[in-house]
Design a protein around this motif. Sequence first.
Motif, mmCIF file in Angstrom:
data_model
loop_
_atom_site.group_PDB
_atom_site.id
_atom_site.type_symbol
_atom_site.label_atom_id
_atom_site.label_comp_id
_atom_site.label_asym_id
_atom_site.label_seq_id
_atom_site.Cartn_x
_atom_site.Cartn_y
_atom_site.Cartn_z
ATOM 1 N N LYS A 200 0.654 -1.298 0.054
ATOM 2 C CA LYS A 200 -0.034 0.029 0.044
ATOM 3 C C LYS A 200 0.774 1.155 -0.176
ATOM 4 O O LYS A 200 0.483 2.410 -0.555
ATOM 5 C CB LYS A 200 -1.063 0.144 1.082
ATOM 6 C CG LYS A 200 -2.215 -0.566 1.023
ATOM 7 C CD LYS A 200 -3.273 -0.525 1.848
ATOM 8 C CE LYS A 200 -2.709 0.173 3.369
ATOM 9 N NZ LYS A 200 -3.743 -0.209 4.595
ATOM 10 N N LYS A 201 1.998 1.202 0.807
ATOM 11 C CA LYS A 201 2.871 2.405 0.852
ATOM 12 C C LYS A 201 3.124 3.041 -0.598
ATOM 13 O O LYS A 201 3.363 3.872 -0.718
ATOM 14 C CB LYS A 201 4.159 1.889 1.283
ATOM 15 C CG LYS A 201 4.398 2.497 2.745
ATOM 16 C CD LYS A 201 5.977 1.963 3.180
ATOM 17 C CE LYS A 201 5.900 2.596 4.555
ATOM 18 N NZ LYS A 201 7.554 2.455 5.128
ATOM 19 N N ILE A 202 3.301 1.966 -1.689
ATOM 20 C CA ILE A 202 3.592 2.497 -3.092
ATOM 21 C C ILE A 202 2.645 3.266 -3.439
ATOM 22 O O ILE A 202 2.970 4.142 -4.703
ATOM 23 C CB ILE A 202 3.762 1.049 -3.942
ATOM 24 C CG1 ILE A 202 4.898 0.186 -3.211
ATOM 25 C CG2 ILE A 202 4.153 1.512 -5.326
ATOM 26 C CD1 ILE A 202 6.253 0.771 -2.876
ATOM 27 N N ALA A 203 1.433 3.486 -3.101
ATOM 28 C CA ALA A 203 0.420 4.547 -3.621
ATOM 29 C C ALA A 203 1.050 5.751 -3.343
ATOM 30 O O ALA A 203 0.801 6.726 -4.233
ATOM 31 C CB ALA A 203 -0.812 4.323 -2.791
ATOM 32 N N LEU B 149 4.434 6.618 -1.818
ATOM 33 C CA LEU B 149 6.012 6.852 -1.669
ATOM 34 C C LEU B 149 6.423 6.081 -2.836
ATOM 35 O O LEU B 149 6.000 4.868 -3.208
ATOM 36 C CB LEU B 149 6.449 6.255 -0.392
ATOM 37 C CG LEU B 149 5.909 6.938 0.871
ATOM 38 C CD1 LEU B 149 6.635 6.324 2.057
ATOM 39 C CD2 LEU B 149 6.668 8.474 1.025
#
Lengths: 254, 254
Positions: B200-203, B205
Amino acid sequence: MIRVVILGFGNVGWHLATAFHSAEGVELLQIYNRSEVVKPDFLSNIQFSTSIDALQEADVYILAMPDDCIREFSDNFSEDNKFIVHTSGSVPLTELSDCNRRGVFYPLQTFSKGKSVNFLEIPVCIEAENREDLELLTILGERISRTVRVINSEARASIHLAAVFVNNFSNHMYRIAMDFLEEKELDFSLLKPLIYETAKKIATLAPSEAQTGPAKRNDLKTIKKHLNLLGNSDHRELYSQITRAIQSTYGKKL
Amino acid sequence: MIRVVILGFGNVGWHLATAFHSAEGVELLQIYNRSEVVKPDFLSNIQFSTSIDALQEADVYILAMPDDCIREFSDNFSEDNKFIVHTSGSVPLTELSDCNRRGVFYPLQTFSKGKSVNFLEIPVCIEAENREDLELLTILGERISRTVRVINSEARASIHLAAVFVNNFSNHMYRIAMDFLEEKELDFSLLKPLIYETAKKIATLAPSEAQTGPAKRNDLKTIKKHLNLLGNSDHRELYSQITRAIQSTYGKKL
């Protein structure tokens, strides 16, 4: 009311402070940091301190500092027989000075400042040397998380190592994909739904059942094409090695 | 109304059939599979066939078969000048016989039978040799997905390679973590929130910003502890290699 002082205001300290600040039954008394920090607006009523001699009386002191600093800080922690817990996955409880009651409060998550997380979903691994302290950590953990587990230092080290594989190493796979697509002037964001689904699959399928791709099906033609496509020799090497690992896991050799 | 015949009822065929069946403006006429298949209840009104000679007249034939079968099937596809598209990430359009109008309809996702997906979120990469066919694929793609992109065979091969890193290789990291924790009799499910958050972080960062862990911060003490903990020599080797790759990416060498 459990009175908490947080020692260290890096990523973990920031996220713990955020969670405790809004938790019922927890009083976040103070945040200590070696150097001055930018105090976020939502913590404006919390006392910040850079002096170790000005710490308030608390039920638990949560040491959220880098692994390397834990022993030194704890040795210099002047308050005898206070309850101090660190937040590290890989550091044993015994790194803390035995002048104090010791414990561990390890939230099993990856934190980046400014990226909020739902703490309720984060497992907290706790450890303490006596029943009362363990009870306090259980209650404290349950104030912010749905999952609190008593885990000893040895087991915690194993969980931390497994976390390195699923978080650090997976994220590096994303990085390689992004670098490679940027070289080709292609849009990394096309991969985002695949990245989410890869993670979400684990809710219903074991990773062994979810595995697909050329390595798993021993598709040598595609593997060869991929190796030719990879211009960066480090990426090529990693592709080969992980492919071999998958082939060997699923019973097929290159 | 776009009339569709699906050729092959494996994972991709199953999921495409599911999506087209409930899409507006698409008529799923028929599903061909070489051997008899278990017909799911929700497709009970769709004609299934195991005979290549009994194919209905359609606007597009979607070949959802393993990469290795694409050329052979397409060479034997008796219907001249029909529009046939394959669904593979790594096979060029030109593998299809030029007796037909050719195209590609590649959904960029990992499919497992029985694990439903939200097709709207899945990017579909399309390719065709003439404008009319490309338009038809665009409309067809937009009936089931929010993201349809025209991508040529060369770019598609690169995207597919990047997908191997983010999906196949990340999933293997999950597998290693699970195997390791099972050896230690520890519960893999504790890692699930971390796995979701990593994705989810890739959304918000870039992977380079999201990277954390002992390799990134060059924490040699923890790396050494981890290598000692890993009983399986293949896992140890992979840990070393990915750690070195991260160190070299972020400017620090072992």
